[in-house]
Design an enzyme around this catalytic site. Sequence first.
Site, PDB file in Angstrom:
ATOM      1  CD  GLU A 263      16.481  15.823 -12.619  1.00  9.69           C
ATOM      2  OE1 GLU A 263      16.210  15.689 -13.972  1.00  9.69           O
ATOM      3  OE2 GLU A 263      17.811  16.006 -12.275  1.00  9.69           O
ATOM      4  CG  HIS A 281      19.979  16.394 -15.655  1.00  9.31           C
ATOM      5  ND1 HIS A 281      19.389  15.508 -14.523  1.00  9.31           N
ATOM      6  CD2 HIS A 281      21.268  16.438 -16.192  1.00  9.31           C
ATOM      7  CE1 HIS A 281      20.307  14.793 -15.015  1.00  9.31           C
ATOM      8  NE2 HIS A 281      21.024  14.946 -16.108  1.00  9.31           N
TER       9      HIS A 281
HETATM   10  N1  LIG Z   1      24.712  16.835 -14.684  1.00  9.66           N
HETATM   11  C1  LIG Z   1      25.301  16.090 -15.587  1.00  9.66           C
HETATM   12  O1  LIG Z   1      24.226  16.794 -16.308  1.00  9.66           O
HETATM   13  C2  LIG Z   1      25.291  15.481 -15.480  1.00  9.66           C
HETATM   14  C3  LIG Z   1      26.048  14.419 -16.585  1.00  9.66           C
HETATM   15  C4  LIG Z   1      26.569  13.484 -16.520  1.00  9.66           C
HETATM   16  C5  LIG Z   1      27.194  12.653 -15.278  1.00  9.66           C
HETATM   17  N2  LIG Z   1      26.612  13.150 -14.130  1.00  9.66           N
HETATM   18  C6  LIG Z   1      26.697  12.277 -12.654  1.00  9.66           C
HETATM   19  O2  LIG Z   1      27.852  12.380 -13.190  1.00  9.66           O
HETATM   20  C7  LIG Z   1      27.998  10.810 -11.774  1.00  9.66           C
HETATM   21  C8  LIG Z   1      29.707  11.232 -12.651  1.00  9.66           C
HETATM   22  O3  LIG Z   1      30.661  10.533 -13.589  1.00  9.66           O
HETATM   23  P1  LIG Z   1      31.587  10.221 -14.157  1.00  9.66           P
HETATM   24  O4  LIG Z   1      31.763   9.889 -15.376  1.00  9.66           O
HETATM   25  O5  LIG Z   1      32.551  11.200 -12.919  1.00  9.66           O
HETATM   26  O6  LIG Z   1      32.014   8.746 -13.262  1.00  9.66           O
HETATM   27  P2  LIG Z   1      33.403   8.348 -12.810  1.00  9.66           P
HETATM   28  O7  LIG Z   1      32.478   6.535 -12.453  1.00  9.66           O
HETATM   29  O8  LIG Z   1      34.195   7.784 -13.463  1.00  9.66           O
HETATM   30  O9  LIG Z   1      33.159   8.847 -10.612  1.00  9.66           O
HETATM   31  C9  LIG Z   1      32.943   8.631 -10.004  1.00  9.66           C
HETATM   32  C10 LIG Z   1      33.533   8.252  -8.954  1.00  9.66           C
HETATM   33  O10 LIG Z   1      32.630   8.365  -7.735  1.00  9.66           O
HETATM   34  C11 LIG Z   1      33.242   7.580  -6.838  1.00  9.66           C
HETATM   35  N3  LIG Z   1      32.471   6.635  -5.431  1.00  9.66           N
HETATM   36  C12 LIG Z   1      31.997   5.784  -5.481  1.00  9.66           C
HETATM   37  N4  LIG Z   1      30.916   5.273  -4.846  1.00  9.66           N
HETATM   38  C13 LIG Z   1      31.120   6.591  -3.845  1.00  9.66           C
HETATM   39  C14 LIG Z   1      30.659   7.073  -2.708  1.00  9.66           C
HETATM   40  N5  LIG Z   1      30.330   6.711  -1.657  1.00  9.66           N
HETATM   41  N6  LIG Z   1      31.247   8.224  -1.735  1.00  9.66           N
HETATM   42  C15 LIG Z   1      32.296   9.070  -2.689  1.00  9.66           C
HETATM   43  N7  LIG Z   1      32.850   8.517  -4.047  1.00  9.66           N
HETATM   44  C16 LIG Z   1      32.153   7.603  -4.304  1.00  9.66           C
HETATM   45  C17 LIG Z   1      33.923   6.533  -7.537  1.00  9.66           C
HETATM   46  O11 LIG Z   1      34.872   5.978  -6.814  1.00  9.66           O
HETATM   47  C18 LIG Z   1      34.082   6.663  -8.504  1.00  9.66           C
HETATM   48  O12 LIG Z   1      36.131   7.521  -8.316  1.00  9.66           O
HETATM   49  C19 LIG Z   1      26.656  10.059 -13.147  1.00  9.66           C
HETATM   50  O13 LIG Z   1      27.148   9.183 -12.591  1.00  9.66           O
HETATM   51  C20 LIG Z   1      26.264  10.499 -13.304  1.00  9.66           C
HETATM   52  O14 LIG Z   1      25.134  10.307 -12.051  1.00  9.66           O
HETATM   53  C21 LIG Z   1      25.645  14.068 -14.783  1.00  9.66           C
HETATM   54  O1  LIG Z   2      24.652  11.200 -16.475  1.00 13.65           O
HETATM   55  C1  LIG Z   2      24.390  12.453 -17.858  1.00 13.65           C
HETATM   56  O2  LIG Z   2      25.280  11.436 -19.243  1.00 13.65           O
HETATM   57  C2  LIG Z   2      24.053  12.952 -17.354  1.00 13.65           C
HETATM   58  O3  LIG Z   2      23.057  13.339 -16.329  1.00 13.65           O
HETATM   59  C3  LIG Z   2      23.534  14.111 -18.820  1.00 13.65           C
HETATM   60  O4  LIG Z   2      21.995  13.294 -18.834  1.00 13.65           O
HETATM   61  P1  LIG Z   2      21.495  14.083 -20.186  1.00 13.65           P
HETATM   62  O5  LIG Z   2      22.163  12.791 -21.203  1.00 13.65           O
HETATM   63  O6  LIG Z   2      19.908  14.762 -19.770  1.00 13.65           O
HETATM   64  O7  LIG Z   2      21.762  15.476 -20.417  1.00 13.65           O
END
Ligand SMILES: NC(=O)c1ccc[n+]([C@@H]2O[C@H](COP(=O)([O-])OP(=O)(O)OC[C@H]3O[C@@H](n4cnc5c(N)ncnc54)[C@H](O)[C@@H]3O)[C@@H](O)[C@H]2O)c1
Ligand SMILES: O=C(O)[C@H](O)COP(=O)(O)O
Length: 528
Positions: A263, A281
């Site tokens: 990215e 994203h």
């Molecule tokens: N697209 C975006 O803008 C955005 C925004 C927020 C978070 N995220 C991503 O989303 C992810 C998840 O966030 P969250 O707040 O739900 O985190 P979280 O820690 O609450 O949940 C993650 C889950 O994944 C599970 N896990 C870990 N290893 C695993 C495996 N090998 N197989 C299956 N499950 C597994 C864990 O047990 C946990 O329940 C973050 O790590 C981040 O990278 C992306």
């Molecule tokens: O892990 C996160 O909180 C998300 O990927 C959000 O990313 P951003 O703050 O760059 O939108």
Amino acid sequence: MAPRVLVSDKLSETAVQIFRDRGVEVDYLPDLGKDKDALLAAIPNYDGLAIRSATKVTPKIIAAATKLKVIGRAGIGVDNVDIPAATQRGIVVMNTPFGNAITTAEHAISMMMALARQIPEANASTHAGKWEKNRFMGVELFNKTLGVIGCGNIGSIVADRALGLKMKVIAFDPFLSPERAIEIGVEKVELDEIFRRSDFITLHTPLTEKTRNIIDAAALAKCKKGVRIINCARGGLVVEDALYDALKSGHVAGAALDVFEVEPATSHKLFELDNVVATPHLGASTGEAQENVALQVAEQMADYLISGAVSNALNMPSISADEAPRLRPFIAVAEKLGSFAGQLTEEPVTGIVIEYAGDVGEMNTRALTSAALSGVLQPMLGTVNMVSAPVVARERGIKVDEVKQTQRGAYETYIRLTVRTAHLERSVAGTVFSDGKARVIQIKGIDMEAEFGPHMLYVTNEDKPGFIGALGTILGNAGVNIATFNLGRRAQGGEAICLVSIDEAPPAEVLQAVARLPQVKQAKPLAF
Ligand SMILES: NC(=O)c1ccc[n+]([C@@H]2O[C@H](COP(=O)([O-])OP(=O)(O)OC[C@H]3O[C@@H](n4cnc5c(N)ncnc54)[C@H](O)[C@@H]3O)[C@@H](O)[C@H]2O)c1
Ligand SMILES: O=C(O)[C@H](O)COP(=O)(O)O
């Protein structure tokens, strides 16, 4: 002199205002993080760095950050920060674990709907003046099976919304307890079942060594023809080349991607395909989520820089400034005992008991218990910390019991942590010696006395002659140097435990050779 913070990604102005109100100087340069050289030149001037996902905090940046005390991630994922490098330099890394979860879950649901009804393509066609009513035939979500990989904060919110759409939700998450699965209305399944049964698959795990490439060509081959895949978690979870091939062949009917291996993804062969919906994203990009995370990160960073209070830190226990010096070694031992048990546990944890005896029973055991829970959960969850660990444990239905007694035994302080799963119970006890160093003093009730090392080998065996020599020979032949060697046994000729501190992580073939020794029941690597 007032501490100085650099905000190097786009953050709500609320953060800037909070820093100023709290007496912290702030430079808001939202594009600086994308320019590695400019960041490298600027970073020596700052005590704090507030970021989102665009700024990459590499070891090189950290090495140049001579004044830096805290990195604040306004969001969840911290895979853009080299945490070990920050820890080594004594820089606290904090995130805002819950502030954007609802927003991201809503994005995943929007992406699923966009895929099901080809909204982006139909929109582009209609804007272009075509009226292609027959071109866009969708699928209903009603009664379809949604496979959720990673059912933590975001995954469980997605599941809740999908249940509202009358979908059947199945989930794969090694840390999801059966009780929690029932509570949130999902069916807990193995990963292969997700592939076999799902009409839609959505990913919500962190990017770790275990989750990287979790959807590869082999996984896609196991999926139903016509499956649709949504990734709003992290690039790197899905092998993009394999996805491209499966989309091209029609085996996968569509993919909706918010995140990419590299990215910004400004050009990509996946963008050639009509059945790919892509967003840059945007998962966390709503006004509400950005207010939440900006406010929280600024408050947390100001607290740390002004009073030394720590919250939501990923690499440091959360404690008040007054307690810090006395609690620190006990927090370290509690976290290490938890990590010891967590690294050995490969099935859902149902209960954790932490017993405190002696002087430690009179300390702030809440912080110690949080550290222990964080240690147990971290090997699986990656980003869990002392603040979120109790909430995460509760959400997963893990029963946590704390037992205190102030009476001293053989040691001035004694902490024993017991982890329960549906099939086993494992306990490990430790203490802090007068040198301030943590020691393991008991494993499964077997006495021993070992320091924690960065790399360790844990072996359970039968107490029979020849084992120590054979183990030493395997390690020696592989060039693996032994730092310390500790043994304990329940009774002569009975169950025994060997804990070896080595100078590097044991190679896979060494572990296999140790496991093949006739006296050995189990051989596992541990890292602290
Ligand atoms: N697209 C975006 O803008 C955005 C925004 C927020 C978070 N995220 C991503 O989303 C992810 C998840 O966030 P969250 O707040 O739900 O985190 P979280 O820690 O609450 O949940 C993650 C889950 O994944 C599970 N896990 C870990 N290893 C695993 C495996 N090998 N197989 C299956 N499950 C597994 C864990 O047990 C946990 O329940 C973050 O790590 C981040 O990278 C992306
Ligand atoms: O892990 C996160 O909180 C998300 O990927 C959000 O990313 P951003 O703050 O760059 O939108």
